[in-house]
Design a protein around this motif. Structure first.
Motif, PDB file in Angstrom:
ATOM      1  N   SER A  83      -8.610   1.341  -2.528  1.00 37.39           N
ATOM      2  CA  SER A  83      -9.330   1.276  -3.802  1.00 37.39           C
ATOM      3  C   SER A  83     -10.837   1.416  -3.653  1.00 37.39           C
ATOM      4  O   SER A  83     -11.505   1.935  -4.570  1.00 37.39           O
ATOM      5  CB  SER A  83      -9.011  -0.048  -4.514  1.00 37.39           C
ATOM      6  OG  SER A  83      -7.649  -0.115  -4.877  1.00 37.39           O
ATOM      7  N   TRP A  84     -11.401   0.951  -2.535  1.00 42.20           N
ATOM      8  CA  TRP A  84     -12.862   0.936  -2.419  1.00 42.20           C
ATOM      9  C   TRP A  84     -13.514   2.303  -2.643  1.00 42.20           C
ATOM     10  O   TRP A  84     -14.476   2.401  -3.440  1.00 42.20           O
ATOM     11  CB  TRP A  84     -13.296   0.372  -1.056  1.00 42.20           C
ATOM     12  CG  TRP A  84     -13.181  -1.118  -0.932  1.00 42.20           C
ATOM     13  CD1 TRP A  84     -12.496  -1.813   0.030  1.00 42.20           C
ATOM     14  CD2 TRP A  84     -13.764  -2.121  -1.785  1.00 42.20           C
ATOM     15  NE1 TRP A  84     -12.594  -3.167  -0.176  1.00 42.20           N
ATOM     16  CE2 TRP A  84     -13.372  -3.384  -1.281  1.00 42.20           C
ATOM     17  CE3 TRP A  84     -14.548  -2.064  -2.938  1.00 42.20           C
ATOM     18  CZ2 TRP A  84     -13.753  -4.579  -1.881  1.00 42.20           C
ATOM     19  CZ3 TRP A  84     -14.933  -3.253  -3.535  1.00 42.20           C
ATOM     20  CH2 TRP A  84     -14.544  -4.487  -3.003  1.00 42.20           C
ATOM     21  N   PHE A 121      -3.421   6.388   9.501  1.00 38.01           N
ATOM     22  CA  PHE A 121      -2.739   5.129   9.208  1.00 38.01           C
ATOM     23  C   PHE A 121      -1.553   4.916  10.151  1.00 38.01           C
ATOM     24  O   PHE A 121      -1.384   3.842  10.751  1.00 38.01           O
ATOM     25  CB  PHE A 121      -2.272   5.159   7.747  1.00 38.01           C
ATOM     26  CG  PHE A 121      -1.528   3.943   7.283  1.00 38.01           C
ATOM     27  CD1 PHE A 121      -2.052   2.660   7.437  1.00 38.01           C
ATOM     28  CD2 PHE A 121      -0.296   4.081   6.657  1.00 38.01           C
ATOM     29  CE1 PHE A 121      -1.354   1.545   6.991  1.00 38.01           C
ATOM     30  CE2 PHE A 121       0.405   2.966   6.203  1.00 38.01           C
ATOM     31  CZ  PHE A 121      -0.125   1.697   6.381  1.00 38.01           C
ATOM     32  N   ALA A 122      -0.730   5.953  10.305  1.00 33.50           N
ATOM     33  CA  ALA A 122       0.426   5.866  11.205  1.00 33.50           C
ATOM     34  C   ALA A 122      -0.015   5.745  12.663  1.00 33.50           C
ATOM     35  O   ALA A 122       0.574   4.976  13.442  1.00 33.50           O
ATOM     36  CB  ALA A 122       1.322   7.091  11.017  1.00 33.50           C
ATOM     37  N   LEU A 123      -1.050   6.486  13.020  1.00 33.97           N
ATOM     38  CA  LEU A 123      -1.552   6.445  14.399  1.00 33.97           C
ATOM     39  C   LEU A 123      -2.071   5.057  14.750  1.00 33.97           C
ATOM     40  O   LEU A 123      -1.883   4.571  15.885  1.00 33.97           O
ATOM     41  CB  LEU A 123      -2.662   7.492  14.576  1.00 33.97           C
ATOM     42  CG  LEU A 123      -3.165   7.738  16.000  1.00 33.97           C
ATOM     43  CD1 LEU A 123      -2.040   8.259  16.887  1.00 33.97           C
ATOM     44  CD2 LEU A 123      -4.338   8.719  15.984  1.00 33.97           C
ATOM     45  N   LEU A 132      -7.743   0.726  12.773  1.00 39.19           N
ATOM     46  CA  LEU A 132      -7.533   2.157  12.592  1.00 39.19           C
ATOM     47  C   LEU A 132      -6.620   2.417  11.390  1.00 39.19           C
ATOM     48  O   LEU A 132      -6.796   3.410  10.670  1.00 39.19           O
ATOM     49  CB  LEU A 132      -6.925   2.754  13.861  1.00 39.19           C
ATOM     50  CG  LEU A 132      -6.860   4.292  13.941  1.00 39.19           C
ATOM     51  CD1 LEU A 132      -8.253   4.898  13.796  1.00 39.19           C
ATOM     52  CD2 LEU A 132      -6.220   4.732  15.265  1.00 39.19           C
ATOM     53  N   MET A 133      -5.675   1.522  11.160  1.00 37.19           N
ATOM     54  CA  MET A 133      -4.833   1.639   9.958  1.00 37.19           C
ATOM     55  C   MET A 133      -5.686   1.492   8.698  1.00 37.19           C
ATOM     56  O   MET A 133      -5.472   2.213   7.703  1.00 37.19           O
ATOM     57  CB  MET A 133      -3.736   0.574   9.982  1.00 37.19           C
ATOM     58  CG  MET A 133      -2.734   0.719  11.109  1.00 37.19           C
ATOM     59  SD  MET A 133      -1.463  -0.576  11.110  1.00 37.19           S
ATOM     60  CE  MET A 133      -0.453  -0.063   9.713  1.00 37.19           C
ATOM     61  N   PHE A 138      -8.528   4.109   3.977  1.00 36.59           N
ATOM     62  CA  PHE A 138      -9.788   4.479   3.330  1.00 36.59           C
ATOM     63  C   PHE A 138      -9.854   5.994   3.138  1.00 36.59           C
ATOM     64  O   PHE A 138     -10.176   6.489   2.046  1.00 36.59           O
ATOM     65  CB  PHE A 138     -10.968   3.989   4.161  1.00 36.59           C
ATOM     66  CG  PHE A 138     -12.311   4.250   3.533  1.00 36.59           C
ATOM     67  CD1 PHE A 138     -12.847   3.357   2.622  1.00 36.59           C
ATOM     68  CD2 PHE A 138     -13.037   5.386   3.857  1.00 36.59           C
ATOM     69  CE1 PHE A 138     -14.087   3.590   2.033  1.00 36.59           C
ATOM     70  CE2 PHE A 138     -14.275   5.631   3.278  1.00 36.59           C
ATOM     71  CZ  PHE A 138     -14.799   4.736   2.369  1.00 36.59           C
ATOM     72  N   VAL A 139      -9.529   6.743   4.201  1.00 37.91           N
ATOM     73  CA  VAL A 139      -9.535   8.201   4.123  1.00 37.91           C
ATOM     74  C   VAL A 139      -8.488   8.681   3.116  1.00 37.91           C
ATOM     75  O   VAL A 139      -8.738   9.588   2.314  1.00 37.91           O
ATOM     76  CB  VAL A 139      -9.280   8.811   5.516  1.00 37.91           C
ATOM     77  CG1 VAL A 139      -9.150  10.338   5.424  1.00 37.91           C
ATOM     78  CG2 VAL A 139     -10.391   8.432   6.483  1.00 37.91           C
TER      79      VAL A 139
END
Length: 462
Positions: A83-84, A121-123, A132-133, A138-139
């Motif tokens: 959401s940000w 997210f998966a990585l 990293l998730m 965010f992306v």
């Protein structure tokens, strides 16, 4: 002389294109309904991956918390990070599509953000790095909401003046199908990967999420195909690229009427009691009602399942009857009753969730169109952008608050908190009703009265 030759060449090309359009197969003719149905197919699947992956955390709530060793507060940050960026991008998405990228390139770029975000997210799960998730979400959020704007722009460009309302309804229904499919299959995908890998843990979680990313690749392919088809139609029909039509002027905010601010409060107070609840719902149904994981996933997705067919039907009902404030009030009250049943009783939760699904669909059909009744047309882009911005700000903050409340107080207090949010929306609806009544009652007119007034206004202007 050269200019005359160039004009003759362009005329010859356009004449050839029109002649070709008249001779080509209906499946290939951009003017023909069959070709536009093909375009609609790709439009609907353009947002499928985004809606499918948005609620991946809800579908795998228990697995993410266990495998990544999180508390609920940290888990809900996955929704907050989505959401940000949209607190700000709601103002910029239409501008980027209109003035910077164009609809075709912009759609591909936003679809690429969605795809890359889900892969990150998966990585993050695969390498056991929760930060990293969060980056991935965010992306993913950068592309998600703007991709929906692009989808609507394509719809207007291809179907304006023809089947536009039906197209919007079908796109919304397909979005809900994406959410529903995610809720009901991602748990099985995780279980299958656990069987294949012979273990549970973060690597299994990451593998399941990476499989989910294939739906985003599907959406990216749809963006590329739509770009090709739109470019081809532009050449054959000699038309311009579609534009969002949004005009964002922040200085217009100071001119917003009090009715619009009350609509904003209703929007935030209502939706923060829906989406965070769905994000945390699966474990709630397992713990309180002793549902199996499969049953919990199904009932947690019932809001989306009902919304898919109900939204077009309820939208037509609101169009035919008017009385938008009354319908919004009904939706808010029934949602409050549904949350109270879930919080304070052990009645079969299917009843409450069906009410919640119908109420959610009704509110969307009655609330969002009211913005156009209280602000002039040149301020609509700013008003809707501000409404989405405030909504995303509320979702980000309440998602984190809901996680903290659940960790420290449990599901009962969390449901009381959601009831309080709905009560805030109800107070705003009542205030809007009386304010509208004092100012002439335009928001709560019947459809027949509104049509008669518009006809009278048009006659006087002529």
């Amino acid at each position: 002389m050269a200019e005359r030759e160039e004009n003759e060449r362009l005329f010859s090309e356009n004449h050839h294109d029109r002649g070709t359009s008249g001779r080509m197969s209906p499946l290939l003719d951009p003017n023909h309904l069959l070709h536009r149905i093909i375009v609609l197919f790709f439009m609907c699947f353009l947002g499928f991956g985004s809606y499918f992956c948005y609620d991946n955390p809800a579908a795998l709530q228990k697995q993410i918390i266990q495998d990544m060793q999180l508390n609920t507060s940290k888990f809900m940050q996955l929704y907050a990070w989505y959401s940000w960026p949209n607190v700000f991008l709601c103002f910029l998405g239409g501008f980027l599509l209109d003035r910077v990228f164009g609809i075709r390139l912009g759609t591909v770029i936003f679809a690429l953000f969605v795809c890359v975000g889900q892969v990150i997210f998966a990585l993050g799960a695969l390498v056991d790095h929760f930060w990293l998730m969060e980056v991935g979400r965010f992306v993913f959020g950068i592309g998600g909401e703007s991709l929906a704007v692009a989808q609507n722009t394509y719809a207007v460009n291809w179907f304006k003046g023809k089947e536009l309302n039906l197209v919007f309804g079908l796109q919304l229904s397909m979005a809900r199908v994406g959410s529903t499919v995610n809720m009901n299959i991602m748990g099985s995908v995780y279980d299958h990967m656990k069987t294949v890998l012979g273990q549970t843990g973060y690597f299994t979680l990451g593998s399941a999420l990476m499989i989910g990313a294939t739906t985003c690749v599907l959406s990216l392919l749809c963006a590329l195909v739509l770009g090709f088809l739109d470019k081809r139609a532009e050449r054959i029909l000699n038309k311009e690229q579609g534009k969002t039509g949004e005009v964002i002027k922040l200085k217009d905010v100071k001119d917003f009427p009090l009715q619009l601010w009350l609509i904003f409060i209703i929007c935030v107070g209502y939706y923060v009691a829906i989406f965070p609840f769905i994000g945390l719902g699966q474990v709630f149904f397992i713990e309180k009602f002793n549902f199996s994981p499969t049953e919990a996933r199904l009932i947690n997705s019932i809001v989306y399942i009902i919304s898919a067919p109900a939204s077009p039907v309820l939208g037509l009902m609101v169009d035919k009857t008017g009385k938008n404030i009354i319908w919004v009030m009904c939706a808010v009250i029934t949602t409050l009753l549904a949350h109270m049943m879930l919080a304070f009783t052990f009645w079969n939760p299917w009843f409450a969730m069906v009410i919640l699904g119908l109420s959610y669909s009704l509110l969307a059909c009655a609330l969002w169109p009211m913005v156009a009744f209280v602000v002039p047309e040149h301020q609509l882009g700013t008003a809707y952008g501000f409404m989405q911005s405030i909504q995303n700000l509320g979702l980000a903050l309440i998602s984190m608050a809901a996680g903290s409340i659940l960790d420290s107080k449990g599901y009962l207090i969390l449901e009381v908190f959601f009831c309080a949010c709905i009560c805030l929306a109800l107070i705003a609806v009542v205030g809007l009703y009386f304010l509208d009544f004092l100012r002439g009652g335009e928001l709560n007119l019947s459809a027949a009265t509104r049509a008669r007034l518009q006809k009278t206004s048009s006659s006087e202007s002529e």
